[in-house]
Design a protein around this motif. Structure first.
Motif, PDB file in Angstrom:
ATOM      1  N   PHE A   1       0.825  -1.204   0.000  1.00 48.00           N
ATOM      2  CA  PHE A   1       0.000   0.000   0.000  1.00 48.00           C
ATOM      3  C   PHE A   1       0.862   1.258   0.000  1.00 48.00           C
ATOM      4  O   PHE A   1       0.635   2.188  -0.789  1.00 48.00           O
ATOM      5  N   SER A   2       1.878   1.285   0.897  1.00 48.27           N
ATOM      6  CA  SER A   2       2.677   2.501   1.051  1.00 48.27           C
ATOM      7  C   SER A   2       3.738   2.674  -0.025  1.00 48.27           C
ATOM      8  O   SER A   2       4.127   3.794  -0.337  1.00 48.27           O
TER       9      SER A   2
ATOM     10  N   THR B   1       0.764   0.927  -4.442  1.00 44.92           N
ATOM     11  CA  THR B   1      -0.560   1.360  -4.894  1.00 44.92           C
ATOM     12  C   THR B   1      -0.925   2.769  -4.434  1.00 44.92           C
ATOM     13  O   THR B   1      -1.615   3.499  -5.145  1.00 44.92           O
ATOM     14  N   HIS B   2      -0.479   3.170  -3.212  1.00 44.79           N
ATOM     15  CA  HIS B   2      -0.816   4.492  -2.684  1.00 44.79           C
ATOM     16  C   HIS B   2       0.431   5.232  -2.217  1.00 44.79           C
ATOM     17  O   HIS B   2       0.404   5.973  -1.227  1.00 44.79           O
ATOM     18  N   SER B   3       1.511   5.055  -2.941  1.00 45.60           N
ATOM     19  CA  SER B   3       2.766   5.698  -2.545  1.00 45.60           C
ATOM     20  C   SER B   3       2.669   7.219  -2.581  1.00 45.60           C
ATOM     21  O   SER B   3       3.400   7.902  -1.854  1.00 45.60           O
ATOM     22  N   TYR B   4       1.746   7.766  -3.411  1.00 44.34           N
ATOM     23  CA  TYR B   4       1.618   9.218  -3.511  1.00 44.34           C
ATOM     24  C   TYR B   4       1.171   9.837  -2.180  1.00 44.34           C
ATOM     25  O   TYR B   4       1.459  11.003  -1.898  1.00 44.34           O
ATOM     26  N   LEU B   5       0.473   9.063  -1.341  1.00 41.31           N
ATOM     27  CA  LEU B   5       0.060   9.579  -0.045  1.00 41.31           C
ATOM     28  C   LEU B   5       1.252   9.809   0.879  1.00 41.31           C
ATOM     29  O   LEU B   5       1.213  10.659   1.763  1.00 41.31           O
TER      30      LEU B   5
END
Length: 345
Positions: free
Chosen positions: A150-151, A154-158
């Motif tokens: 996730f980090s 898929t959602h590294s931009y967060l």
């Protein structure tokens, strides 16, 4: 010997953290994240493995809960307090804080349920508890792998944030430009830092063996219980490098990074290090289950609850840091006077 070995581990842990950061800066986000995940809590894992091999299962289990409590209350509390004194109010990404809060709640549930099963059953066999613990450990390791995906994917931009602490857009641009120039002018010597990492890992293993071998005699002479030693003393030694990092970056108004260090270490302990120790104990012939002392579970639940309550709004100040530190002090005093485990092992 116990004091000397403990003090020797502190700078070694710091060098391991520095080496990991230097290698990660060259390896890229994917391998860098994996490297940080692997070596972020290497010191605690090495100490715990030697304690487990020596049969100090109660100490190892206490060190797991102690690391979670210490990271959420002591480390985050110091970061918010000292950072708040210098910068009044600091901000960080609330979305990430909420995701981390959910993951920490899962970790608390995972270590609570096996104890609840044992407490509510009539004479649960140790073999059954061991099988239950292994199954839960595999689930937690799977969840940890999903958090990395996730980090990092898929959602590294967060997570691709600078931890600006509420700066305006012009100041953020200037800071990012300066950081980019600094990164361009700095190239890590990967071979050197890999050597440093390996040398420190070997040295920590040697010091850990000395620490564990002197643990029983030292705690007896100091009048400490295995519970207090595992929950308070060992986590402070193992997490020293992370403590220093979280506090220093908070004082530089990079609260995003500080929270990431404190909470990320907590999740590594709960979702990876603890479950790995359960599996290693099974393999080493030193069975370790997830049936914890009930007071440890109360302390973990309290730490997770107040940390989630304070962090989910994405803002912090020095008073919130004091609240976390006061909670840690109350729990630490309670563990000191707790009489349940008088011996080691």
């Amino acid at each position: 010997m116990f004091v000397a070995a403990g003090l020797s581990i502190l700078p070694l842990a710091g060098w391991m953290g520095t080496a990991t950061e230097e290698i990660a800066s060259v390896a890229g986000s994917l391998w860098g994240g994996l490297l940080n995940a692997t070596f972020g809590n290497a010191t605690e894992l090495i100490v715990a493995v030697f304690a487990l091999r020596a049969g100090l299962v109660d100490v190892v289990k206490a060190s797991i809960t102690g690391s979670m409590i210490g990271n959420l209350l002591l480390v985050m509390g110091l970061a918010m307090f000292l950072g708040g004194l210098r910068h009044k109010e600091q901000t960080f990404q609330p979305t990430i804080a909420r995701v981390n809060a959910s993951a920490m709640t899962l970790a608390a549930i995972a270590i609570l349920v096996p104890t609840a099963v044992d407490t509510t059953s009539d004479g649960l066999a140790l073999e059954v508890m061991q099988h239950l613990s292994v199954a839960v450990a595999l689930v937690l390791i799977g969840v940890y792998a999903m958090t990395l995906l996730f980090s990092m994917r898929t959602h590294s931009y967060l997570y691709d944030l600078k931890g600006d602490g509420g700066r305006d857009s012009r100041e953020r641009s200037e800071v990012e430009s300066a950081e980019t120039e600094e990164e361009d002018s700095h190239t890590a010597n990967v071979g050197l830092w890999i050597g440093v990492l390996l040398a420190c890992t070997i040295a920590v293993a040697i010091e850990s063996e000395l620490l564990v071998s002197s643990l029983e005699a030292a705690t007896a002479q100091l009048g400490l219980t295995a519970l207090f030693t595992g929950v308070i003393v060992l986590p402070i030694i193992g997490n020293a490098a992370e403590h220093a990092t979280a506090v220093s970056v908070a004082m530089k108004n990079k609260m995003e990074l500080s929270i990431s260090v404190a909470v990320g270490s907590t999740l590594q302990i709960a979702l990876f290090v603890g479950p790995v120790l359960v599996l290693l104990g099974q393999w080493m012939g030193q069975p370790m289950n997830l049936d914890f002392n009930p007071f440890e579970l109360v302390a973990v639940a309290v730490a997770v609850a107040i940390a989630n309550s304070i962090s989910t709004d994405g803002r912090s100040n020095w008073l919130e840091g004091i609240l976390l530190l006061a909670t840690y002090a109350v729990l630490g005093i309670s563990f000191y006077f707790h009489p349940v485990i008088e011996g080691i092992g």
